[in-house]
Enzyme design. Sequence first.
Site, PDB file in Angstrom:
ATOM      1  N   GLY A 209      37.885  35.012  42.255  1.00 58.25           N
ATOM      2  CA  GLY A 209      38.007  34.376  43.556  1.00 58.25           C
ATOM      3  C   GLY A 209      36.796  33.549  43.901  1.00 58.25           C
ATOM      4  O   GLY A 209      36.139  32.993  43.015  1.00 58.25           O
ATOM      5  N   GLY A 214      32.859  37.083  45.777  1.00 60.96           N
ATOM      6  CA  GLY A 214      32.387  37.678  44.528  1.00 60.96           C
ATOM      7  C   GLY A 214      30.952  38.164  44.645  1.00 60.96           C
ATOM      8  O   GLY A 214      30.618  39.281  44.227  1.00 60.96           O
ATOM      9  N   GLU A 233      34.629  36.676  38.529  1.00 60.21           N
ATOM     10  CA  GLU A 233      34.770  35.311  38.023  1.00 60.21           C
ATOM     11  C   GLU A 233      34.942  34.447  39.257  1.00 60.21           C
ATOM     12  O   GLU A 233      35.883  34.651  40.020  1.00 60.21           O
ATOM     13  CB  GLU A 233      35.974  35.263  37.078  1.00 60.21           C
ATOM     14  CG  GLU A 233      36.108  33.955  36.329  1.00 60.21           C
ATOM     15  CD  GLU A 233      37.013  32.992  37.061  1.00 60.21           C
ATOM     16  OE1 GLU A 233      36.501  32.216  37.902  1.00 60.21           O
ATOM     17  OE2 GLU A 233      38.219  33.027  36.806  1.00 60.21           O
ATOM     18  N   CYS A 270      40.532  27.753  38.544  1.00 56.45           N
ATOM     19  CA  CYS A 270      39.072  27.857  38.435  1.00 56.45           C
ATOM     20  C   CYS A 270      38.534  26.955  37.339  1.00 56.45           C
ATOM     21  O   CYS A 270      37.343  26.708  37.269  1.00 56.45           O
ATOM     22  CB  CYS A 270      38.647  29.301  38.206  1.00 56.45           C
ATOM     23  SG  CYS A 270      39.708  30.153  37.053  1.00 56.45           S
TER      24      CYS A 270
END
Lengths: 498, 498
Positions: A209, A214, A233, A270
């Site tokens: 996210g 994170g 991540e 991402c």
Amino acid sequence: MSAHFEDTALEDIDELMRRSMKAFEAYARQPLSVRGRLMRAIASELDACGDALIHTAMRETNLPEARLRGERGRTIFQLNSYADACERGDWLEVRIDRADPAKTPPKPDIRKMLVPIGPVLVYGASNFPFAYSTAGGDTACALAAGCSVVVKAHPAHPETSETVAEAIRKAIAACGLPEDLFLHVHATAIETGKALVTHPCTKAVGFTGSHLAGRTIFDWAAARPEPIPVFAEMGSVNPVFLLPAKLEAEAETIARMYAGSITLGVGQFCTNPGIIFGPEGPGLDRFLQTIAEAFSEMPGQQMLHRGIAEGYTARKARALSQTGVTPVASGRTSGDLLAGVPAIATVDARSFLENPTLHQEVFGPFSLVVRCRDVHEMTEACRSMEGQLTTTLMGTEDELAHHPELLSAAASRCGRIILNGVPTGVEVCLSMQHGGPYPACTDSRFTSVGADGIKRFARPQAYQNWPDGLLPEALKDGNPLVLLRTVDDRSTREAVIR
Amino acid sequence: MSAHFEDTALEDIDELMRRSMKAFEAYARQPLSVRGRLMRAIASELDACGDALIHTAMRETNLPEARLRGERGRTIFQLNSYADACERGDWLEVRIDRADPAKTPPKPDIRKMLVPIGPVLVYGASNFPFAYSTAGGDTACALAAGCSVVVKAHPAHPETSETVAEAIRKAIAACGLPEDLFLHVHATAIETGKALVTHPCTKAVGFTGSHLAGRTIFDWAAARPEPIPVFAEMGSVNPVFLLPAKLEAEAETIARMYAGSITLGVGQFCTNPGIIFGPEGPGLDRFLQTIAEAFSEMPGQQMLHRGIAEGYTARKARALSQTGVTPVASGRTSGDLLAGVPAIATVDARSFLENPTLHQEVFGPFSLVVRCRDVHEMTEACRSMEGQLTTTLMGTEDELAHHPELLSAAASRCGRIILNGVPTGVEVCLSMQHGGPYPACTDSRFTSVGADGIKRFARPQAYQNWPDGLLPEALKDGNPLVLLRTVDDRSTREAVIR
């Protein structure tokens, strides 16, 4: 849009984590074959959820049907392929050194393998309601490692998550395993997340996210009396470097490829290519013109939820307002507040280098093209970048060979370096590295895609001087699991003669 | 006692770490064979330091000559054996998945291997002036991984450290490698340590020592804008469980073995057996009596330095003053303030379970024997323990088989579980696990002894769609290094056919 699910009460977290620990203790003793069977059963149950699950996910995420069917397929493939890897057992890293009584002091028999770390907390990701959520990669890796799992459902798709959780529960029951092996939590309050991360029974966390979330989770975990590993991540801008000869020869082809990559899934990956570096000149002008043409025909598509759409619009506007930034093209706007309208802009390298705001991710279908004087300036720009999931180089083999300093700068900043391709599209295979130096993720030594991700949730344990009868299967003299083991520094599947 | 070495000034740390990063960039590109050659050259230079180095270390650490000669031998062995492992290259974890253009979407060629993480900061340990200091295990692992190294010398043996540093410099020069590949820092100020840990060029830390120092370093590293991995091995009490039948049959033999293990190196090993659990009864009485006899003949030997000796005396006194604790035996005292006088005491299990102070390490030749009613109470006590480097079970095969719950509780709390042996003596081999759940170390997923320790300082990198000519040696089609590689999920040394 969503059904309502009661949040788990803060005061219930303690009991929930204790139940997870108890289930862990039972599950950790199960052989690899049982873990594999469970994962395949979850894959089947997920498939058996049929169209209803796809429709629920469409309603909750605004993602198109084909994408969601594809993503569920990927999730099923992940579970099955990690089940294969789990049973193959190479990831156990079995090392055996036989005793040598003649040595001074006598060398004992020592055997080592990976064992599960304990209950794993998994945060569902908003942008992958299947592949990185409830039964996604982190859950699959944790189950393969022999860990129990507690999933915190992503609040943007609670019903999807609940349906998948029910599929997992059915699979657990069918395999005769403890029902607390998988627990599912709905929670919107930040305190609930903190209670889960900081509970003494939680032994590792998997997260995909935003950087803000994170890093918060990482900080909670690091500040515990007993710190625990967090694999978060957190995405990146995935820089792309267009080398002159390649660009001159194929500007239009590359541009069309990138127009697709930038807008794929409304840019909600991402690995979306957020910053593209190219050399000033006619090649770059043709590249921009072709992207502009492609974008002009593209309507804004609905993003995952309103928060994401508003964040995209605001961050895009902020990037466009920076000194030296010139808009090049935009997709068609509409009145839809959820729409993510694709856009591309340029900036000169000096302005880029001086402005940290321009290095930040704009999550959505936006790319910034940085005009560089030459490859030397591109290399300088590359050296200014922080850690990335991917970097991509577009170049002829000849010009790539002539710029080792750019290759080396690009490689040292990422987990995966791509030649002549696009960063979107993360293949599920053992060779995949999905991770990278911070802030792409919190520990560059691990991956969240591919069966090596299992090792995030396992730790080595050595057994010294144990008789064969008491050793775990994987370490027994006869090698009943026919594993590839390193015996006295040599890889072999042969039995060990004491 | 020691020569004086100027502390590195706080304001010089920035330049020093930048130099280390520059040397890293050059060294990281060197083939495995060059790394191996350097490590062997360091081993030779260490040997060439001859008696002078041993005498310096004796003067600075109070350790006896035979021990120091043995420890230097171990350090030389470590460097040579990790050099072998480095060149063998199994630790690179090469995974290759070939392209499959027929797949939808087409699957690209992806190849992954471990690459060095960056400059590594190594803290010298006071209790291992050679094996866990300047040219010790952490330095050897970092150099094998392809990292540059900055060592912070332990202030208790600065001249030993300086002499070893000079040996490393000579080896680097002889190999024609950048001199900044290894940098040596003297520093007593805590700010200097913090500046080293928090410098942006520092990418990982290796530490062996106290929990207080290890946790401080971990916290600094976790709070950085870019957090970095810290492997801090912080010792433990290494619990031992004496099962009734074994104890009854061999009380005296086990006692003599443990009298030796408890006092080995004046108890200054992180694997020293600090807490021993046994069943009430004549076997345990005979065990205690034999240890008491052995201790009564033992004089206190000099500890590493005054701080350690004072800490031992104070912590031993604190343990002895706790409710329910009864002293059993003590070695001969003398007027020497540096002496660590061995001692053993007993306590009943209830008092032990209720008192966290008794769970804490007393660094030195002291053990607490916890009298348990039965194996059930021993298991309960085991479940109350925190993470350990080792746990040891002394039992007949039959009684071990009858107490799976004790075996499982003991295994889940440690990195290495020993049967019918002593925890002291850490074999340098691939199967060794030296680490364990917190607080034994900060990340149970890694080891500081054995060539798997190299992986603390390396991260996976994937190369997607690269032509053979531009790939690193380890990933090339022809497999010129003849590595064991996983190709399409199968281990092989064969060449890859695209």
